[in-house]
Scaffold this motif. Sequence first.
Motif, PDB file in Angstrom:
ATOM      1  N   ALA A  76       0.860  -1.185   0.000  1.00 11.45           N
ATOM      2  CA  ALA A  76       0.000   0.000   0.000  1.00 11.45           C
ATOM      3  C   ALA A  76       0.892   1.229   0.000  1.00 11.45           C
ATOM      4  CB  ALA A  76      -0.905   0.001   1.236  1.00 11.45           C
ATOM      5  N   PRO A  77       0.399   2.350  -0.503  1.00 17.19           N
ATOM      6  CA  PRO A  77       1.188   3.586  -0.425  1.00 17.19           C
ATOM      7  C   PRO A  77       1.472   3.933   1.039  1.00 17.19           C
ATOM      8  CG  PRO A  77      -1.066   4.035  -1.153  1.00 17.19           C
ATOM      9  CD  PRO A  77      -0.897   2.546  -1.149  1.00 17.19           C
ATOM     10  N   ASP A  79       1.085   6.340   2.920  1.00 17.40           N
ATOM     11  CA  ASP A  79       0.101   7.047   3.744  1.00 17.40           C
ATOM     12  C   ASP A  79      -1.274   6.376   3.703  1.00 17.40           C
ATOM     13  OD1 ASP A  79      -0.183   7.552   1.091  1.00 17.40           O
ATOM     14  OD2 ASP A  79      -0.737   9.663   1.325  1.00 17.40           O
ATOM     15  N   GLY A  80      -1.366   5.228   3.063  1.00 15.32           N
ATOM     16  CA  GLY A  80      -2.678   4.602   2.936  1.00 15.32           C
ATOM     17  C   GLY A  80      -2.661   3.152   3.349  1.00 15.32           C
ATOM     18  N   LEU A  81      -3.822   2.551   3.307  1.00 20.09           N
ATOM     19  CA  LEU A  81      -3.933   1.143   3.640  1.00 20.09           C
ATOM     20  C   LEU A  81      -4.546   0.399   2.459  1.00 20.09           C
ATOM     21  CD1 LEU A  81      -5.384   1.200   7.286  1.00 20.09           C
ATOM     22  CD2 LEU A  81      -3.022   0.734   6.599  1.00 20.09           C
ATOM     23  N   HIS A  82      -4.116  -0.816   2.263  1.00 19.87           N
ATOM     24  CA  HIS A  82      -4.752  -1.712   1.308  1.00 19.87           C
ATOM     25  C   HIS A  82      -6.123  -2.102   1.876  1.00 19.87           C
ATOM     26  CE1 HIS A  82      -5.497  -5.402  -0.976  1.00 19.87           C
ATOM     27  NE2 HIS A  82      -4.583  -4.983  -1.840  1.00 19.87           N
ATOM     28  N   PRO A  83      -7.115  -2.331   1.013  1.00 20.39           N
ATOM     29  CA  PRO A  83      -8.435  -2.720   1.525  1.00 20.39           C
ATOM     30  C   PRO A  83      -8.375  -3.929   2.463  1.00 20.39           C
ATOM     31  CG  PRO A  83      -8.567  -2.249  -0.827  1.00 20.39           C
ATOM     32  CD  PRO A  83      -7.120  -2.126  -0.448  1.00 20.39           C
ATOM     33  N   GLN A  85      -5.917  -4.636   4.492  1.00 19.45           N
ATOM     34  CA  GLN A  85      -5.435  -4.126   5.784  1.00 19.45           C
ATOM     35  C   GLN A  85      -6.570  -3.468   6.558  1.00 19.45           C
ATOM     36  OE1 GLN A  85      -2.242  -1.747   3.984  1.00 19.45           O
ATOM     37  NE2 GLN A  85      -0.714  -3.008   5.032  1.00 19.45           N
ATOM     38  N   ARG A  86      -7.360  -2.679   5.842  1.00 19.87           N
ATOM     39  CA  ARG A  86      -8.503  -2.035   6.507  1.00 19.87           C
ATOM     40  C   ARG A  86      -9.479  -3.062   7.037  1.00 19.87           C
ATOM     41  NH1 ARG A  86      -8.085   2.218   2.781  1.00 19.87           N
ATOM     42  NH2 ARG A  86      -9.393   1.145   1.266  1.00 19.87           N
TER      43      ARG A  86
ATOM     44  N   ARG C  15      -3.342  -0.240  13.027  1.00 17.29           N
ATOM     45  CA  ARG C  15      -2.676   0.224  11.814  1.00 17.29           C
ATOM     46  C   ARG C  15      -1.205  -0.201  11.769  1.00 17.29           C
ATOM     47  NH1 ARG C  15      -3.860   4.508   8.119  1.00 17.29           N
ATOM     48  NH2 ARG C  15      -1.997   4.901   6.886  1.00 17.29           N
ATOM     49  N   THR C  19       0.420  -2.942   8.907  1.00 11.50           N
ATOM     50  CA  THR C  19       1.398  -2.406   7.955  1.00 11.50           C
ATOM     51  C   THR C  19       2.802  -2.954   8.198  1.00 11.50           C
ATOM     52  OG1 THR C  19       1.796  -0.522   9.407  1.00 11.50           O
ATOM     53  CG2 THR C  19       0.164  -0.218   7.654  1.00 11.50           C
TER      54      THR C  19
END
Lengths: 157, 329, 750
Positions: A76-77, A79-83, A85-86, C15, C19
């Motif tokens: 994922a970028p 600053d973002g999350l992969h779906p 991960q969410r 989070r 990650t």
Amino acid sequence: MSMRVNGDLHEIGLEPRVSLLDALRDHLGLTGSKKGCDQGTCGACTVWVQGRPVLACLTLAVACEDREITTIEGIAPADGLHPVQRAFIEHDAFQCGYCTSGQIMSAVALLRDGGAETDDEIAEYMSGNICRCAAYPNIRAAIREVRDADLETSGRA
Amino acid sequence: MRPLGYTRVSTVDTAVAAVGADATSTFLAGGTTEVDLIRLGVSRPDVLVDINSLPLKEIAYTNDGGLRIGALARMSDVARSPEVTYNFPALSQSLLLGASEQLRNMASMGGNLCQRTRCAYFRDAVSPCNKREPGTGCSALDGLNRGHAVLGTSEQCIATHPSDAGVAMVAFDAIVHTVGPSGARSIPIDDFYLLPGASPDVEHPLEHGELIVGIEVPPAPSARRSLYLKFRDRQSYEFALVSVAAAIEVREGRVADVRLALGGVGTKPWRARRAEVALTGGPATPQAFANAAAHELEPASPRRYNAFKVPMAQRAMVRALTRAMNGGA
Amino acid sequence: MSTAVGRPVNRVDGRCKVTGAARYTAEIVLPGLVHAAVVGADIPSGRVTAIGEERTRAADGVLSVLTHENLSRIATQPPLLPSLLGTAAPGETFFPMQDDVVHYAGQPVAIVIADSHERAQYAASLLDVTYERTDSTTTIDEGRAAAYEAETLFGRLLPARNERGDVVTALARAPVRVDVAHHYAANHHNALEPSATTAVWYGEHLTLYDSTMGIRASQLTVASLLGVPISHVRVITEFVGGGFGGKALTWPHVTLAAMAARHVRRPVRLSLTRPQTYTSNGHREEQEQWVSLGATKDGLLTAVRHEKLSVTSPFDDWAEPATGVTTQLYACENYLGFHRLIRGNTMTPTFTRCPGESLGVSTLEVAMDKLAYATGVDPVELRLRNHASVDDRGNAWSSDGLEECLRTGARRFGWAQRDPEPRSRREGDWLIGSGMSVAAYPVAFFMPVQQARVRIYSDGSAVMQSGTQEFGTGSTTVMTQVAADGLGMDIRDVTFESGDTDLPNASASVGSMGASMVSAAVHNAAVELRRQLVAMAVADTGSPLHGADPSAVVVHGSRMSLDDTAGAGESYAELMRRNHLTMTEALGSWTPPPMDTPHGLLTFGAHFVEVAVDPELGLVRVRRMVGVFAPGRVLNPKLARSQLMGGMLWGMSQALLEGNQMDPRLGRWGARNLGEYLVPVNADVPDVTVEFVDVTDTVVNPLGVKGVGEVGQVATAAAVMNAVFHATGRRIEKLPMTPELVMDPPDTPA
């Protein structure tokens, strides 16, 4: 040798005996991939080589020259999350978090490649990733959610 | 892990030459067995010759409707290739029921056939073990032998061969193609696996530097309705307690052709020839299946903790034959 | 006036876990870091006669080799006490490498320090250790004749024998009697993160990064063993990859890491390998249990006898207490419970998730199932008939809820539709059965005063701190919720910090007490700081609340106001900035009730399980699990459900998969990796239903929290065992119930 990890080319000097897992964790500082057994029995070290989930503990780093490595840090970028991960957060699909990177690397590959149509299929595919906290039902729920959202957005639902 | 030399080769000839010239070297394919055993101190090569760049990954029909599988084709690719799932479902199932998705993505077919036993005494690098250190004795004979073999054993070794795919391969009379320092040859798979006998450290009739380049599976009329059943403690990611590859052709109530092989119970992937002979030409009834299964296990040498494998294997064979007769899994 | 507590808030550390950003102990990088590899003994008993170091010292990157010949001596060996007590808490009262004696296989005999992990491991494998082997005892069968009755358990905290009435006579006279004799294999924790410690000395001060469930225990234990002031030892743990009891006490490798770092004058990381985790942080001991029940024809208990036999180490009388619930769950005048031990060549066993009661109550609950069949009383009704209204000392329960758990569970499961006849339901190759059991787990007040500190800054952000630790329980999340509510703040403005002994004192998070004891201190700290700020506001002539009755002031979203005048008020930040306060803080503490507090203290629940059994091949598949629990206040139902589900699945696994066995000839565990010690994989696990029964508890702590870490696993194995009996008509008397035990013997009628 040179290794391409998450799109970045790294030049590192490694003994041939160093595993891809130790290379990532100890030499490149990418500690998202975990060492649970170092024996190919837990799945915590799951990364992709050329897009396919493999066990970094049984892969020698030197054999990955010219190969594309993807780790949890690269899906994922920044600053973002992969779906996925969410969905893992939303469904509480982990507790201690130590297996989570590996679970997600498997789950994203499963959803990408198809084959997550039934719970049995998900369970079988994901059985190479041990979760000692036993969050398995929640892991399946997270994968189902992303699968169904993908179906909706692609208009197939 | 011990210090290692490493070299990557891109042709079969250079691979064979490289390993053949150095007694301390060995081939590295998927690494799922070799890297594990080196780290455990069980396997002790000084040099790894990486063969992953060799062009040995094809999965294709042969002219007569059989299969040719390159030695470096990955388990997951073979398992899901239409040629295999359609004509040799037992092989596909055996692959998918083995290991985990990650390991199937790594492990090569040639490596799968060569994988080493999971016997804990072999793997611990310290216990007496004739397979690891010839002449030191077998710790499993009177030890924790729940997972060990009951067929093909010797007083020197009762280690189970762990392959699932190998079981399907022996049922289908596969042929192992190799290239070695002395040239190319083809080895019937049943001969490719050696019984432990007095030298359990010698598992295959290969010379040093001899490389598996491919596996050929000849056509068989019953193969299309073959199946592979695997029974274990866990429902996935575990070696078999008992597994069965079965294919059966019944005409007018009589067994015209039957192929039966067992995993989890033998020191090699176990072709159940005694049962096949007993069944062929006879009635395809539950009683006949049970009698044949019992006949297969008559030579079994159960030990303290693995005696259950004898009835379990018999029941598994009956179930596999019944399902195969009724049209597959 | 709760707004965050009780809500299914997502993990605040989620989070960084999804990650890969969360750093676990073996991922801490320090300048000059080197690596230690432990060499464990190959023999279970005897002596080290020689250590050949030449090849090791010659290997690439080796800095040092430590053995009993050159390792410094320990200062003071502290006694073995549960880390919940807040004292030093070594896992065993033996420290290795002080002499040449070997007491158990895997006992550290040397440490090799090198400049990389790979090099240290390899150099360690080159060490040539010669032993003189003596006879060993590692199994119950080997030591049965030498068993002795324990006087106390848990470092003299608990009596090992408990007795009332006359159980012998009552059993002899009972109209109905049932007996159960079970053997349970040893269990290993197998947290996915192997224990690791990174040690660094700054002059005379030591910092340890340790994967532990109790940083305070690590600090106090290491200080004692090294003979350094407690104030010189700081222990930090940010993320821990699972504990399950294996990281509850402080095992020798922690101190060995500190000794190694002192020896080489470099930071040292010591990571156990997976095989070493089977001989480095304890295990649940191999054990046998016997329960005999006497009852009336209506199933009312007249006698309960519960005995346990297990293997302990050469140095410590350790047994997980099996009878703590048996003595009080059901009303019965005649009771006897006791523990017998065998000294064996193992390390000291230890807490393993749901210590004692997972198997203790399982034994009882299989006996209750037998009693239900013997009397013809429905198993749920039998429990309701016998459930005690007071504990064994005659004290009323601080809160109960068992009846509601049983009734809710039975309804959710569809228990009423069950035909109790064994082996009466078949679906193809599968026999279907269902079983139930009661769960109860003690609420224990062993811990000292718990502390937390809270700060609010002038920008309106707050940080709550307590020296607890996060190993997957969700403590960081629920403490943030409790702090936010106590302060009257939004959860987004509050951070919870833990995992550092420089923070206020909290005990190890064990025995299901983590959430309850720490939440009490956190709550008290938050409420105290709110009280101080409200007091400041009402005394401040510049405040809109000047002169108000402080008890009339409410705080929501950091804004103090009078509940009857919505307009008048101000935020904490406004008050603080006006008073030139950059930061203000309060310390909160919670003193637990006395251990002999006059209340019955159990957390109740009930399990209902459906299994499918393939009787020919002995395969058991759990198809449905329903667990209903009454854990007092539920701080976060999403996280509590996950914890309880995890416990239930551990119980399922204990019933069907998990067990380790000693090879008595070699004195070593048969399974030393995750391919041999089987834990469930995704495909083994059904969907699980977890429900809560609401009970209010005003005794246990200010928020009424009773804990969810263990009760999910209590007697889950019994529910599976009872279901397997219902499916097959055969009682399996060993765990795990592997196929060879479950499969029908030859010539069993279908």
